[in-house]
Scaffold this active site. Structure first.
Site, short mmCIF file in Angstrom:
data_model
loop_
_atom_site.label_atom_id
_atom_site.label_comp_id
_atom_site.label_asym_id
_atom_site.label_seq_id
_atom_site.Cartn_x
_atom_site.Cartn_y
_atom_site.Cartn_z
N ARG A 236 0.82 12.11 5.92
CA ARG A 236 2.09 11.31 5.70
C ARG A 236 2.44 10.89 7.23
O ARG A 236 2.57 11.91 8.09
CB ARG A 236 3.17 12.02 5.33
CG ARG A 236 2.87 11.76 3.62
CD ARG A 236 2.97 10.29 2.94
NE ARG A 236 2.86 10.11 1.67
CZ ARG A 236 1.66 10.11 1.00
NH1 ARG A 236 0.52 9.64 1.73
NH2 ARG A 236 1.62 9.87 -0.37
N GLU A 265 5.63 3.46 8.28
CA GLU A 265 4.70 2.36 7.39
C GLU A 265 5.35 1.78 6.51
O GLU A 265 6.26 1.97 5.86
CB GLU A 265 3.78 3.54 6.63
CG GLU A 265 2.65 2.85 6.14
CD GLU A 265 1.63 4.12 5.53
OE1 GLU A 265 1.63 5.19 6.10
OE2 GLU A 265 1.13 3.87 4.47
N HIS A 283 -4.03 2.74 5.67
CA HIS A 283 -3.85 3.85 4.83
C HIS A 283 -4.74 3.64 3.67
O HIS A 283 -4.61 3.34 2.62
CB HIS A 283 -2.39 3.66 4.05
CG HIS A 283 -1.77 4.77 3.31
ND1 HIS A 283 -0.51 5.28 3.50
CD2 HIS A 283 -2.46 5.73 2.65
CE1 HIS A 283 -0.52 6.47 2.71
NE2 HIS A 283 -1.55 6.66 2.25
C1 GLV Z 1 -1.96 8.55 -0.84
O1 GLV Z 1 -1.73 8.53 0.36
C2 GLV Z 1 -1.81 9.33 -1.81
O2 GLV Z 1 -0.66 10.01 -1.60
O3 GLV Z 1 -2.32 9.40 -2.97
#
Ligand code: GLV
Length: 319
Positions: A236, A265, A283
């Site tokens: 994260r 983000e 991501h």
């Molecule tokens: C991606 O970042 C997730 O948490 O699945």
């Protein structure tokens, strides 16, 4: 009467196919903000959500019949857990099914940073490749180096397991030490946070975002790392402080960074975009066809279970 399910975003169609056999399903395929969600969610018994959907306390309170929020992600920091718990609403995530795909993206970043893959690619596309040169785009070796893992959960372990292919020494740090048996299985050594910073050649962040991990990597920490170190974050964004990471990359306190996630983000700091010594991905952690289908099916299964008065398969808390 059939129970009502709202799919808040564009997800693999297997979710709609499965859920619509049993429930009345509305599939929204655009990105909704919190205000839009507030008005849309009112009549539903279950929500199938993504990381991009802010399921705030207000959203949860707006849906008086809501019984389940099934997030199609392993992380769930987009959901107000406290309110959900208070209101008896199950919150579920999609662990395990995305472990290997996410570990692969960590390794894609490790290799890209170590061997300057994006820089090479940009060079070729711009027509600047005029023949191989002994000093062109020199990177760093991986073989026999030290891999540090911050957060030794399922994904952290899968990242460590891949390190064997490069004969890497694995160090890890998290709040609680793993059993000797687990450490032996992954050939991993538990070290203090300071040692992880000091000895890692490649440091991968794989912990969840919590009050404790938020901004854990700041100026002070980047300064403690090796000048040849590569920092990877596919966990994260807010686990690192982006402005300090930019400083570390500009002043060469570390060699390079590979990011799949960002502090603000989807906004990315302009200065980061200008730097060459980082690899930036949008991501993509679990973004494979197979994995995203599995995630959508698991989230759907959780909704089915809750709406049939059963405990979900992968809840993030229990009552
Ligand atoms: C991606 O970042 C997730 O948490 O699945």
């Amino acid at each position: 009467m059939k129970k009502r399910v709202f799919i808040t975003n564009n997800l693999p169609s297997v979710a709609y196919q499965r859920l619509s056999k049993k429930f009345q399903v509305t599939w929204n395929k655009t990105q909704l903000n919190q205000k839009q969600l507030l008005t849309k969610v009112r009549p539903y018994h279950a929500l199938l959500t993504t990381l991009a959907d802010p399921i705030t306390s207000e959203v949860l309170k707006a849906a008086s019949q809501l019984r389940c929020v099934a997030n199609c992600a392993v992380g769930y920091n987009n959901i107000d857990l406290k309110t959900a718990k208070e209101r008896g609403i199950w919150v579920t995530n999609t662990p395990e099914v995305l472990t290997e795909a996410t570990a692969d993206i960590v390794w894609a970043l490790i290799l890209s940073c170590a061997r300057r893959v994006p820089e090479g690619e940009r060079m070729v596309r711009k027509g600047k490749f005029k023949g191989a040169h002994p000093l062109m785009l020199l990177g760093v070796d991986l073989f026999c180096k030290t891999l540090g893992v911050f957060g030794f959960g399922r994904i952290g372990k899968a990242v460590a397991r891949r390190g064997r292919g490069w004969n890497m020494k694995v160090l890890y740090h998290q709040r609680k030490r793993e059993s000797r048996q687990v450490e032996r299985a992954y050939n991993a050594r538990y070290v203090s946070f300071e040692k992880l910073l000091k000895f890692s050649d490649f440091l991968s962040v794989n912990s969840p975002l919590t009050l404790e991990t938020r901004h854990r990597f700041k100026e002070k920490e980047f300064k403690q790392m090796k000048r040849t170190a590569v920092f990877i974050n596919a966990g994260r964004g807010s686990i690192h402080l982006e402005k300090d990471l930019i400083k570390a990359l500009k002043r060469k306190w570390i060699y390079s960074a590979g990011l799949d996630v960002y502090e603000f983000e989807p906004r990315i700091e302009r200065e980061l975009l200008k730097l060459q010594n980082c690899t930036l991905l949008p991501h993509l952690g679990s973004a494979t066809v197979e994995t995203r289908n599995k995630m959508a099916l698991l989230a759907s299964k959780n909704i089915e279970l809750v709406l049939r008065n059963n405990k979900p398969k992968t809840p993030v808390f229990t009552f």
